[in-house]
Design a protein around this motif. Sequence first.
Motif, short mmCIF file in Angstrom:
data_model
loop_
_atom_site.label_atom_id
_atom_site.label_comp_id
_atom_site.label_asym_id
_atom_site.label_seq_id
_atom_site.Cartn_x
_atom_site.Cartn_y
_atom_site.Cartn_z
N PRO A 637 12.67 43.97 26.66
CA PRO A 637 13.48 45.11 26.20
C PRO A 637 12.63 45.57 25.10
O PRO A 637 12.07 44.95 24.49
CB PRO A 637 14.71 44.67 26.03
N ILE A 638 12.91 47.13 24.95
CA ILE A 638 12.13 47.70 23.82
C ILE A 638 12.99 48.14 22.79
O ILE A 638 14.07 49.19 23.37
CB ILE A 638 11.22 48.88 24.43
N PRO A 639 13.09 47.82 21.57
CA PRO A 639 14.21 48.60 20.46
C PRO A 639 13.75 50.12 20.48
O PRO A 639 12.60 50.40 20.39
CB PRO A 639 13.58 47.66 19.26
N ILE A 640 14.93 50.71 20.18
CA ILE A 640 14.52 52.29 19.86
C ILE A 640 15.62 52.56 18.69
O ILE A 640 16.49 51.80 18.57
CB ILE A 640 14.92 53.12 21.12
N GLU A 641 15.38 53.72 18.35
CA GLU A 641 16.38 54.40 17.42
C GLU A 641 16.44 55.65 18.15
O GLU A 641 15.60 56.49 18.60
CB GLU A 641 15.84 54.50 16.01
N TYR A 642 17.83 56.20 17.78
CA TYR A 642 18.07 57.48 18.28
C TYR A 642 18.94 58.34 17.55
O TYR A 642 19.79 57.86 16.73
CB TYR A 642 18.60 57.60 19.82
N ALA A 643 19.09 59.63 17.75
CA ALA A 643 19.96 60.56 16.86
C ALA A 643 20.19 61.58 17.79
O ALA A 643 19.89 62.08 18.74
CB ALA A 643 19.05 61.34 15.51
N GLY A 657 19.37 50.79 19.30
CA GLY A 657 19.66 50.57 20.73
C GLY A 657 18.46 49.94 21.46
O GLY A 657 17.38 49.56 20.64
N ILE A 658 18.45 49.50 22.52
CA ILE A 658 17.40 48.51 23.26
C ILE A 658 17.49 49.25 24.68
O ILE A 658 18.10 49.31 25.66
CB ILE A 658 17.89 47.10 23.42
N LEU A 659 16.12 49.67 24.99
CA LEU A 659 15.60 50.01 26.37
C LEU A 659 15.71 48.98 27.06
O LEU A 659 14.75 48.08 27.00
CB LEU A 659 14.53 50.67 25.94
N VAL A 660 16.56 48.82 28.12
CA VAL A 660 16.49 47.61 28.81
C VAL A 660 16.11 47.83 30.30
O VAL A 660 15.56 46.92 31.04
CB VAL A 660 17.96 47.04 29.10
N ARG A 661 16.18 49.13 30.95
CA ARG A 661 15.90 49.36 32.31
C ARG A 661 14.94 50.66 32.20
O ARG A 661 15.32 51.60 31.35
CB ARG A 661 16.82 49.42 33.23
N ILE A 669 20.01 52.31 28.19
CA ILE A 669 20.00 51.80 26.95
C ILE A 669 21.18 51.00 26.55
O ILE A 669 22.30 51.00 27.03
CB ILE A 669 19.92 53.10 26.08
N CYS A 670 20.95 49.75 26.04
CA CYS A 670 21.93 48.94 25.64
C CYS A 670 22.03 49.22 24.04
O CYS A 670 21.17 49.25 23.29
CB CYS A 670 21.53 47.37 25.64
N LEU A 671 23.55 49.24 23.62
CA LEU A 671 23.81 49.54 22.38
C LEU A 671 23.34 48.30 21.39
O LEU A 671 23.63 47.27 22.01
CB LEU A 671 25.27 49.89 22.12
N ALA A 672 23.06 48.47 20.34
CA ALA A 672 22.63 47.35 19.61
C ALA A 672 23.70 46.79 18.70
O ALA A 672 23.52 45.60 18.45
CB ALA A 672 21.21 47.80 18.50
N GLU A 673 24.78 47.31 18.52
CA GLU A 673 25.96 46.81 17.73
C GLU A 673 27.30 47.01 18.48
O GLU A 673 27.45 47.85 19.27
CB GLU A 673 25.91 47.57 16.48
N GLU A 674 28.02 45.80 18.70
CA GLU A 674 29.24 46.05 19.46
C GLU A 674 30.08 47.17 18.98
O GLU A 674 30.90 47.78 19.63
CB GLU A 674 29.97 44.84 19.44
N LEU A 689 10.49 54.88 19.76
CA LEU A 689 10.38 53.71 19.87
C LEU A 689 10.32 52.72 18.27
O LEU A 689 9.71 53.43 17.56
CB LEU A 689 9.11 53.06 20.73
N SER A 690 10.77 51.61 18.26
CA SER A 690 10.65 50.84 16.90
C SER A 690 10.35 49.43 17.15
O SER A 690 10.50 48.85 18.10
CB SER A 690 11.94 50.89 16.19
N THR A 691 9.31 48.79 16.26
CA THR A 691 8.99 47.66 15.95
C THR A 691 9.12 47.05 14.62
O THR A 691 8.73 47.73 13.79
CB THR A 691 7.42 47.54 16.43
N GLN A 692 9.77 46.04 14.35
CA GLN A 692 10.04 45.50 13.50
C GLN A 692 10.45 46.63 12.22
O GLN A 692 10.17 46.56 10.92
CB GLN A 692 8.88 44.81 12.59
N ASN A 693 11.49 47.12 12.59
CA ASN A 693 12.27 48.37 11.75
C ASN A 693 11.29 49.32 11.29
O ASN A 693 11.54 50.16 10.44
CB ASN A 693 12.85 47.63 10.44
N GLN A 694 9.87 49.59 12.02
CA GLN A 694 9.19 50.67 11.83
C GLN A 694 9.09 51.54 13.08
O GLN A 694 9.02 51.09 14.09
CB GLN A 694 7.87 50.08 11.47
N LEU A 695 9.08 52.65 13.11
CA LEU A 695 8.85 53.67 14.09
C LEU A 695 7.55 53.60 14.56
O LEU A 695 6.66 53.67 13.72
CB LEU A 695 9.69 55.15 13.89
#
Length: 743
Positions: A637-643, A657-661, A669-674, A689-695
């Motif tokens: 899965p790939i971490p993402i940020e969206y607005a 969020g997380i790109l799962v499919r 996209i799966c929500l990162a927080e419940e 796309l984000s990696t270790q809190n960096q876009l």
Amino acid sequence: MNADKLKHFLWQGRGLWITTPIITLAIIVIRTAGLLQPWEWGVFDQYMRWRPQESRDKRIVIVGIDEIDLDNLKQATITDQVLAKLLNKLKAKQPIAIGLDVYRNLPVEPGNQELVQVFKSTPNLVGIEKVVGKSRYEKVAAPPVLKSLGQVGANDLMVDADNKVRRGLMYVNPKKGETVYSFSLHLALHYLEKKGIFASKDFRLGKAKFIPFQSNDGGYVRADSRGYQILINYRGKNHSFETVSMTDILENKVPANWGRDRIILIGYVGEGFKDSFFTPHSSELLTLPAPMTGVEIHAHITSQIISAALENRPLFKTWSEPEEWLWILIWSGVGATLTWHLRFQDLLGYQRIAAVILAGGALLGSTYLAFLWGWWLPAVPPFLALTGSVIAITAYIARSAGDIRKVFGRYLTDEVVATLLESPEGLKLGGERRQITIFTSDLRGFTATSERLQPEEVVKILNFYLECMADEITKYQGTIDEFMGDGILVLFGAPTAREDDAVRAVACGVAMQLAMVKVNNQMKEWGLPPLEMGIGINTGVVVVGNIGSEKRTKYGIVGSQVNLTYRIEGYTTGGEIIISESTFNEVKSIVAVDRQIQVTPKGVQEPINVYKIAGITGEYNLFLSQHHEELCTLLEPIPIEYAIVDGKDIGSSSFKGILVRLSTYEAEICLAEEIQSPPSCLTNIKLNLSTQNQLEETGAMYAKVLEKPAQIGHFCIRFTVKSPEIINKFNILIEQINAQNSQ
């Protein structure tokens, strides 16, 4: 009808009210000058040739004298002795009358006394004299004996300016107070008196009344109408009557009862005697003109008088000049009306040409049918009036449209221009409230794509795309109100309202989406990414008219329904058509609906229903191609940020969020927080796309949240914009997943 409505009515039809009488008056003036007379004679002659040839009139026979007869007699001319012998043999046949169309004002010895005795003893014999001529040298006296007995008729023929004989004489007045019956009338009266029919003072004979020819009858202009003339109704072309040679009579080669109770005419038929004239039957398209002998022309006139009196065979009739002027006016009006009413339905002029051909055919057909019944109606003047009105109206429309375009700029079709001419206020600022169907389209993500291209490439893409779309819009009679970059605003119902405006708008939308295949084939040839278009359609009341200032004016629309249309179009993804409920109510019986969605556009208080269209049935029968995205589960899965994107603004808050499919066009996209809630259906979002809190520096992505069902804490999106780097990255991931699944 009040004054305003009358003014509007008169203005709407101003092309008709002005053009029709002016063209009519011009044609009448040209005709009065005599310029159309040869053409009208030509049509008369052609109708005469087209008419079926009638059967022979067996009541009339001809004894022809030609060069062979003279050779048999071994004489250079017909002597009185030979002529007396011929007449005696014909008298023995017991005919009703004998017409001698041979001049005998002077003796031709030998045999003059013998011939005089025959003249005195033959009461049913009619001789000839020529009484019409400018000098005494052009006249020929009658045989003295026959003249004294009153057995002479004038054999003069009326020759028109084109050397054709179309008129015959009933009588002439060579001197004041003197009346000389024509040769043909004398013979006809002999026959009719045997049948108990006598001429009245007004020339009413049996079933017919002979109306004298007037100088402007039919196609004639200021013709010589002296005497009592009639138009000759020829039975057919040459040899319409039984003809035997003089030799056959002299040598008793005809049956014993030949000529009994008939009219026998004697005359020259050989070419060397110079007694032939051109008639309407003389002209043929592929052959030289063939003249008709004078004696046969007299036979036709005689037959015409007898047939009209006994069988009511038609005599040629004509209209009065006012009636003919009205006839010309009517056809001028037909041409003007056809052209005026087709002025913006027929952009290329094909319908106008077809209409003129059909109208011209109707004119010629009606005048020909009238000719068969004995009416000579004008054909050339009304035809010129018809075509003249078409040309005048066409020129007027072209010039008026040009003037309007100078003020209103350039439109894709001429319909707006033509409609602006419908009212005197067409050029004034202002508008009217009207219910129309508003159609808007936009390319998804083209702005971001164009930023990576050279300006020349952008223009090339837009021109090709807009040309393809404009062709479809024109086909469905939409009016392009505006091009806005890659967006198009189209009106259905303005300036011209039709009952099927909403239907055509939806059909046009489907056709435009199908036309994107052609667009993307070209994009592929240019090595560019494919384009996707969204379409929104709404029906509502707007103000439509001329908007702007005195210096710059635009024909357009304003109103809340326009904004609503743009909002609805904003809910679409690539390849989709979404229509409002008001439009759906107009077309629901013939559209295929993919699904119904409830939305709350900006500026609208309560939620409304919109409908995603899959196709349209009925007359158009068009359907969008169905494409279902199969999402692949990512190996990692790939971490993402969206607005959230609201219009042109990107929200300040970002969500993880997380790109799962993933698939080519969609993702899950799966929500990162419940505690986090998924964005609303049809919301636009911007992703990174984000990696270790960096876009990651892979370019921005834009997407729309789908109403597609997903498990709790997940939501589905459809990409609207992806950078080339993202496209490559996602393609590699999908290939890896497919390779893993195939093992």
